[in-house]
Design an enzyme around this catalytic site. Structure first.
Site, PDB file in Angstrom:
ATOM      1  N   ARG A   1      44.556   1.773 -37.598  1.00  9.96           N
ATOM      2  CA  ARG A   1      45.714   0.880 -37.764  1.00  9.96           C
ATOM      3  C   ARG A   1      46.926   1.673 -38.266  1.00  9.96           C
ATOM      4  O   ARG A   1      48.064   1.427 -37.857  1.00  9.96           O
ATOM      5  CB  ARG A   1      45.394  -0.244 -38.760  1.00  9.96           C
ATOM      6  CG  ARG A   1      44.261  -1.167 -38.327  1.00  9.96           C
ATOM      7  CD  ARG A   1      44.659  -2.217 -37.347  1.00  9.96           C
ATOM      8  NE  ARG A   1      45.613  -3.168 -37.865  1.00  9.96           N
ATOM      9  CZ  ARG A   1      46.030  -4.237 -37.183  1.00  9.96           C
ATOM     10  NH1 ARG A   1      45.573  -4.469 -35.957  1.00  9.96           N
ATOM     11  NH2 ARG A   1      46.897  -5.064 -37.696  1.00  9.96           N
TER      12      ARG A   1
ATOM     13  N   ARG B   1      52.953   3.565 -31.882  1.00 12.27           N
ATOM     14  CA  ARG B   1      53.916   2.546 -31.452  1.00 12.27           C
ATOM     15  C   ARG B   1      55.359   3.016 -31.605  1.00 12.27           C
ATOM     16  O   ARG B   1      56.226   2.669 -30.795  1.00 12.27           O
ATOM     17  CB  ARG B   1      53.649   1.233 -32.183  1.00 12.27           C
ATOM     18  CG  ARG B   1      52.415   0.517 -31.595  1.00 12.27           C
ATOM     19  CD  ARG B   1      51.933  -0.582 -32.469  1.00 12.27           C
ATOM     20  NE  ARG B   1      50.932  -1.446 -31.805  1.00 12.27           N
ATOM     21  CZ  ARG B   1      50.148  -2.289 -32.449  1.00 12.27           C
ATOM     22  NH1 ARG B   1      50.246  -2.417 -33.768  1.00 12.27           N
ATOM     23  NH2 ARG B   1      49.268  -3.031 -31.793  1.00 12.27           N
TER      24      ARG B   1
ATOM     25  N   GLU C   1      34.413  -7.086 -31.444  1.00 16.61           N
ATOM     26  CA  GLU C   1      35.191  -6.602 -30.292  1.00 16.61           C
ATOM     27  C   GLU C   1      34.448  -5.523 -29.504  1.00 16.61           C
ATOM     28  O   GLU C   1      34.466  -5.520 -28.263  1.00 16.61           O
ATOM     29  CB  GLU C   1      36.554  -6.088 -30.776  1.00 16.61           C
ATOM     30  CG  GLU C   1      37.431  -7.222 -31.307  1.00 16.61           C
ATOM     31  CD  GLU C   1      38.716  -6.755 -31.982  1.00 16.61           C
ATOM     32  OE1 GLU C   1      39.474  -7.617 -32.459  1.00 16.61           O
ATOM     33  OE2 GLU C   1      38.966  -5.529 -32.027  1.00 16.61           O
TER      34      GLU C   1
ATOM     35  N   ASN D   1      53.160  -3.179 -26.610  1.00 15.80           N
ATOM     36  CA  ASN D   1      53.119  -2.245 -27.731  1.00 15.80           C
ATOM     37  C   ASN D   1      51.982  -1.224 -27.656  1.00 15.80           C
ATOM     38  O   ASN D   1      51.518  -0.711 -28.660  1.00 15.80           O
ATOM     39  CB  ASN D   1      53.131  -3.004 -29.064  1.00 15.80           C
ATOM     40  CG  ASN D   1      51.928  -3.903 -29.235  1.00 15.80           C
ATOM     41  OD1 ASN D   1      51.059  -3.966 -28.375  1.00 15.80           O
ATOM     42  ND2 ASN D   1      51.874  -4.596 -30.366  1.00 15.80           N
TER      43      ASN D   1
ATOM     44  N   LYS E   1      46.823  -0.197 -23.800  1.00 13.77           N
ATOM     45  CA  LYS E   1      47.270  -1.379 -23.059  1.00 13.77           C
ATOM     46  C   LYS E   1      48.002  -1.025 -21.756  1.00 13.77           C
ATOM     47  O   LYS E   1      48.378   0.128 -21.537  1.00 13.77           O
ATOM     48  CB  LYS E   1      48.179  -2.215 -23.979  1.00 13.77           C
ATOM     49  CG  LYS E   1      47.456  -2.803 -25.205  1.00 13.77           C
ATOM     50  CD  LYS E   1      48.398  -3.689 -26.024  1.00 13.77           C
ATOM     51  CE  LYS E   1      47.692  -4.309 -27.219  1.00 13.77           C
ATOM     52  NZ  LYS E   1      48.604  -5.196 -27.991  1.00 13.77           N
TER      53      LYS E   1
ATOM     54  N   HIS F   1      45.897  -1.559 -29.033  1.00 16.68           N
ATOM     55  CA  HIS F   1      45.257  -2.541 -29.914  1.00 16.68           C
ATOM     56  C   HIS F   1      44.285  -1.807 -30.813  1.00 16.68           C
ATOM     57  O   HIS F   1      43.628  -0.865 -30.368  1.00 16.68           O
ATOM     58  CB  HIS F   1      44.465  -3.591 -29.122  1.00 16.68           C
ATOM     59  CG  HIS F   1      43.463  -4.318 -29.977  1.00 16.68           C
ATOM     60  ND1 HIS F   1      43.810  -5.382 -30.765  1.00 16.68           N
ATOM     61  CD2 HIS F   1      42.148  -4.079 -30.218  1.00 16.68           C
ATOM     62  CE1 HIS F   1      42.737  -5.775 -31.448  1.00 16.68           C
ATOM     63  NE2 HIS F   1      41.716  -4.992 -31.132  1.00 16.68           N
TER      64      HIS F   1
ATOM     65  N   TYR G   1      41.611 -12.516 -27.268  1.00 16.89           N
ATOM     66  CA  TYR G   1      42.750 -12.914 -28.096  1.00 16.89           C
ATOM     67  C   TYR G   1      42.688 -14.397 -28.499  1.00 16.89           C
ATOM     68  O   TYR G   1      43.726 -14.991 -28.823  1.00 16.89           O
ATOM     69  CB  TYR G   1      44.060 -12.608 -27.365  1.00 16.89           C
ATOM     70  CG  TYR G   1      44.497 -11.159 -27.495  1.00 16.89           C
ATOM     71  CD1 TYR G   1      44.767 -10.604 -28.752  1.00 16.89           C
ATOM     72  CD2 TYR G   1      44.671 -10.348 -26.382  1.00 16.89           C
ATOM     73  CE1 TYR G   1      45.182  -9.281 -28.885  1.00 16.89           C
ATOM     74  CE2 TYR G   1      45.082  -9.017 -26.513  1.00 16.89           C
ATOM     75  CZ  TYR G   1      45.338  -8.501 -27.770  1.00 16.89           C
ATOM     76  OH  TYR G   1      45.755  -7.201 -27.904  1.00 16.89           O
TER      77      TYR G   1
ATOM     78  N   THR H   1      53.053  -3.608 -35.586  1.00 18.21           N
ATOM     79  CA  THR H   1      52.988  -4.347 -34.321  1.00 18.21           C
ATOM     80  C   THR H   1      54.289  -4.237 -33.535  1.00 18.21           C
ATOM     81  O   THR H   1      54.277  -3.991 -32.329  1.00 18.21           O
ATOM     82  CB  THR H   1      52.694  -5.841 -34.611  1.00 18.21           C
ATOM     83  OG1 THR H   1      51.557  -5.920 -35.462  1.00 18.21           O
ATOM     84  CG2 THR H   1      52.437  -6.612 -33.331  1.00 18.21           C
TER      85      THR H   1
ATOM     86  N   PHE I   1      53.324 -16.998 -27.848  1.00 23.14           N
ATOM     87  CA  PHE I   1      53.290 -15.851 -26.937  1.00 23.14           C
ATOM     88  C   PHE I   1      51.929 -15.655 -26.261  1.00 23.14           C
ATOM     89  O   PHE I   1      51.729 -14.684 -25.544  1.00 23.14           O
ATOM     90  CB  PHE I   1      53.694 -14.571 -27.672  1.00 23.14           C
ATOM     91  CG  PHE I   1      52.841 -14.243 -28.883  1.00 23.14           C
ATOM     92  CD1 PHE I   1      51.603 -13.615 -28.738  1.00 23.14           C
ATOM     93  CD2 PHE I   1      53.276 -14.563 -30.162  1.00 23.14           C
ATOM     94  CE1 PHE I   1      50.816 -13.311 -29.839  1.00 23.14           C
ATOM     95  CE2 PHE I   1      52.486 -14.259 -31.275  1.00 23.14           C
ATOM     96  CZ  PHE I   1      51.255 -13.637 -31.109  1.00 23.14           C
TER      97      PHE I   1
HETATM   98  P1  GTP Z   1      46.644  -5.898 -31.880  1.00 19.14           P
HETATM   99  O1  GTP Z   1      46.055  -4.610 -32.361  1.00 19.14           O
HETATM  100  O2  GTP Z   1      46.994  -5.880 -30.409  1.00 19.14           O
HETATM  101  O3  GTP Z   1      45.815  -7.101 -32.272  1.00 19.14           O
HETATM  102  O4  GTP Z   1      48.045  -5.996 -32.630  1.00 19.14           O
HETATM  103  P2  GTP Z   1      48.365  -6.417 -34.113  1.00 19.14           P
HETATM  104  O5  GTP Z   1      47.103  -6.697 -34.866  1.00 19.14           O
HETATM  105  O6  GTP Z   1      49.295  -5.396 -34.652  1.00 19.14           O
HETATM  106  O7  GTP Z   1      49.161  -7.761 -33.873  1.00 19.14           O
HETATM  107  P3  GTP Z   1      48.644  -9.279 -33.774  1.00 19.14           P
HETATM  108  O8  GTP Z   1      47.147  -9.318 -33.832  1.00 19.14           O
HETATM  109  O9  GTP Z   1      49.434 -10.073 -34.726  1.00 19.14           O
HETATM  110  O10 GTP Z   1      49.119  -9.675 -32.313  1.00 19.14           O
HETATM  111  C1  GTP Z   1      48.318  -9.352 -31.201  1.00 19.14           C
HETATM  112  C2  GTP Z   1      49.186  -8.898 -30.062  1.00 19.14           C
HETATM  113  O11 GTP Z   1      49.963  -9.975 -29.611  1.00 19.14           O
HETATM  114  C3  GTP Z   1      50.215  -7.815 -30.417  1.00 19.14           C
HETATM  115  O12 GTP Z   1      49.707  -6.506 -30.395  1.00 19.14           O
HETATM  116  C4  GTP Z   1      51.234  -8.006 -29.320  1.00 19.14           C
HETATM  117  O13 GTP Z   1      50.823  -7.354 -28.110  1.00 19.14           O
HETATM  118  C5  GTP Z   1      51.199  -9.509 -29.110  1.00 19.14           C
HETATM  119  N1  GTP Z   1      52.287 -10.146 -29.852  1.00 19.14           N
HETATM  120  C6  GTP Z   1      52.385 -10.351 -31.189  1.00 19.14           C
HETATM  121  N2  GTP Z   1      53.546 -10.955 -31.501  1.00 19.14           N
HETATM  122  C7  GTP Z   1      54.197 -11.141 -30.308  1.00 19.14           C
HETATM  123  C8  GTP Z   1      55.433 -11.734 -29.946  1.00 19.14           C
HETATM  124  O14 GTP Z   1      56.197 -12.206 -30.769  1.00 19.14           O
HETATM  125  N3  GTP Z   1      55.741 -11.744 -28.606  1.00 19.14           N
HETATM  126  C9  GTP Z   1      54.887 -11.235 -27.655  1.00 19.14           C
HETATM  127  N4  GTP Z   1      55.233 -11.269 -26.364  1.00 19.14           N
HETATM  128  N5  GTP Z   1      53.720 -10.675 -27.964  1.00 19.14           N
HETATM  129  C10 GTP Z   1      53.374 -10.637 -29.262  1.00 19.14           C
HETATM  130 MG    MG Z   2      45.564  -7.972 -34.159  1.00 20.20          MG
END
Ligand code: GTP
Ligand code: MG
Length: 138
Positions: A85, A102, A126, A112, A9, A115, A49, A91, A57
């Site tokens: 993962r 992370r 994807e 973070n 990212k 992805h 997304y 996350t 968010f």
């Molecule tokens: P990805 O691999 O990026 O999909 O991450 P994840 O699967 O661990 O998390 P999730 O799919 O729940 O959320 C997708 C992305 O949204 C996260 O990786 C973060 O970049 C963002 N995100 C999630 N929660 C928050 C939040 O509370 N605030 C903000 N600003 N971003 C968030």
């Molecule tokens: Mg995710």
């Protein structure tokens, strides 16, 4: 062998961490079988997304993902989806285990660094959003 989709990212490309992050993936047994550096369009980020579009968010997430280049890639290995993962970590970096990408590099729950697909079905969807079949060389 399984394939999964990975993004390095903007917070990580900005800090020149693509090699350091991929070293963690390669050390875990994941092989990079496709890779490119791209500037995501707003439309690509919103589509990618879309599952989060009702979350508070979402706007911030899209702005972040288009704020700088990303590296999109396909990783191949045994249980690649779950292994990726695992080495990415939680996350929120505050909850991420020692040695995970992370824990090592993420700045916040939003910025973070990486992805990774959360299922084999989503990995296929994807990958197809960013790569054609002949761009993946196993
Ligand atoms: P990805 O691999 O990026 O999909 O991450 P994840 O699967 O661990 O998390 P999730 O799919 O729940 O959320 C997708 C992305 O949204 C996260 O990786 C973060 O970049 C963002 N995100 C999630 N929660 C928050 C939040 O509370 N605030 C903000 N600003 N971003 C968030
Ligand atoms: Mg995710």
């Amino acid at each position: 062998l399984e394939r999964t989709f990975s993004i390095i990212k903007p917070d990580a490309t900005n800090r020149n961490l693509t090699g350091a992050i991929n070293a963690v993936f390669e050390k875990a047994g994941l092989r990079i079988v496709a890779q490119k550096r791209v500037r995501m369009t707003r439309e690509q980020a919103e589509t990618f997304y879309a599952v989060h579009k009702e979350r508070p968010f979402f706007g911030e997430l899209v702005e972040f993902m288009i704020s700088a280049p990303v590296v999109v890639q396909v990783l191949e290995g045994e249980n690649a989806v779950a292994k990726h993962r695992e080495v990415m970590g939680a996350t929120n970096p505050a909850n991420a285990a020692e040695g995970t990408v992370r824990k090592l590099y993420a700045l916040s729950v939003g910025e973070n660094s990486v992805h990774g697909s959360d299922s084999l079905d989503n990995a296929k969807i994807e990958i197809a959003q960013f790569f054609s079949g002949n761009e993946i060389v196993g």
